[in-house]
Design an enzyme around this catalytic site. Structure first.
Site, PDB file in Angstrom:
ATOM      1  CG  HIS A  19       4.039   0.832   6.271  1.00 50.46           C
ATOM      2  ND1 HIS A  19       3.366   0.103   5.315  1.00 50.46           N
ATOM      3  CD2 HIS A  19       3.981   2.237   5.754  1.00 50.46           C
ATOM      4  CE1 HIS A  19       2.871   0.913   4.293  1.00 50.46           C
ATOM      5  NE2 HIS A  19       3.326   2.011   4.592  1.00 50.46           N
ATOM      6  CB  CYS A  74       0.784  -5.496   1.788  1.00 46.91           C
ATOM      7  SG  CYS A  74      -0.458  -4.534   2.457  1.00 46.91           S
ATOM      8  CB  THR A 114      -3.556  -4.901   4.837  1.00 52.01           C
ATOM      9  OG1 THR A 114      -2.799  -4.258   5.849  1.00 52.01           O
ATOM     10  CG2 THR A 114      -5.042  -4.609   4.789  1.00 52.01           C
ATOM     11  N   GLY A 165      -5.329  -0.639   5.274  1.00 48.48           N
ATOM     12  CA  GLY A 165      -5.879  -1.161   6.288  1.00 48.48           C
ATOM     13  C   GLY A 165      -7.190  -0.621   6.955  1.00 48.48           C
ATOM     14  CB  CYS A 220       1.518  -3.462   9.433  1.00 50.66           C
ATOM     15  SG  CYS A 220       1.504  -2.138   8.385  1.00 50.66           S
ATOM     16  CB  SER A 248      -0.775   0.069   1.136  1.00 50.38           C
ATOM     17  OG  SER A 248      -0.184   0.084   2.481  1.00 50.38           O
TER      18      SER A 248
END
Ligand code: DGL
Length: 264
Positions: A186, A74, A76, A44, A184, A12
């Site tokens: 990130h 990712c 998600t 998310g 996640c 994302s």
């Protein structure tokens, strides 16, 4: 399939580069392309159908660009769309899921924390994994609301981030967790800050290395290793601000890395 074709990645946004780095490190002979769908971040908060539609869009772009294998960098997108992707497109896919199993297996206090997006924590795949590996464990699930936005804005080291993290981690500290699972892609960029906030005894785990090892296994299985001996090239694209992406992957320091803006 051409073995010199790149490995494709999408996320994302910029976070999946934490996974990309592990893969590039383990497989230095491979070329790569990475799509940061930052314009649509965060995933998310979106519905499963929206996440599937965005995952299809990214996958089709990567296939058009010649990817020989796709890493869904990712959690998600993996937890909501990987079954659909695998049954719809003729390339091998590697997904990423929160590393619940090693945390649940090794936790001594039987209390672990997981920080992930709403989309991941509410997915069927996550429910299945936690039922399978962590049914006898106290899991503190926390939605990392606001974290992805700050990372996408290049504010991972800000005082705003520190305040947000302290609030999010408070229930985990109270429950005396001994493992924190980063669910996640990130979040590995927050590890230095997380270490400042959590007691030293809490182990922080993410899925990057496991994804890299799995990517290697799948390349081997499909006989897809790049054995050309040419210097590898890494092309990363953002459909929003490509500066944050360039900084995270150290474009300025490495001539084999090229970051640019792309409409997709
Ligand atoms: N990096 C993503 C993940 O691994 C998605 C974050 C988001 O867009 O909400 O879940």
């Amino acid at each position: 399939m051409n073995n010199t074709a790149p490995i494709g990645f999408f996320d994302s946004g910029v976070g999946g580069t934490s996974i990309w780095k592990e893969v590039v490190q383990l497989l230095p002979n491979e070329n790569s392309i990475y799509l940061a769908d930052s314009r649509n971040a965060p995933y998310g908060e979106k519905s499963p159908n929206e996440i599937i539609a965005l995952s299809r869009k990214n996958t089709e772009k990567l296939i058009e660009m010649g990817a020989k294998l796709i890493v869904v960098a990712c959690n998600t997108a993996t937890t909501n769309a990987i079954d659909f992707l695998r049954s719809s497109y003729p390339v091998p896919f590697i997904g990423i899921e929160p590393a619940l199993k090693p945390a649940a297996t090794n936790s001594i206090g039987k209390s672990i924390g997981i920080l992930a997006t709403k989309g991941t924590l509410s997915s069927e795949l996550f429910a299945k994994t936690s039922g399978l590996y962590a049914s006898n464990i106290h899991i503190i699930e926390v939605v990392g609301e606001g974290l992805v936005k700050l990372i996408e804005e290049g504010k991972k080291d800000s005082s705003e981030m520190e305040t947000l993290l302290r609030n999010l981690l408070a229930p985990m500290l109270k429950a005396e967790i001994d493992y924190l699972v980063l669910g996640c892609s990130h979040y590995p960029y927050l590890t230095p800050k997380l270490k400042e906030i959590l007691p030293e005894s809490v182990k922080i785990i993410d899925s990057g290395e496991a994804v890299a090892r799995q990517t290697k296994r799948i390349l081997e299985k499909f006989d897809l290793f790049n054995i050309s001996g040419q210097v590898s090239k890494h092309k990363l694209f953002s459909n929003s601000n490509s500066e944050v992406l360039a900084n995270l992957v150290g474009e300025a320091l490495n001539p084999s890395i090229e970051v640019s803006y792309l409409e997709f």
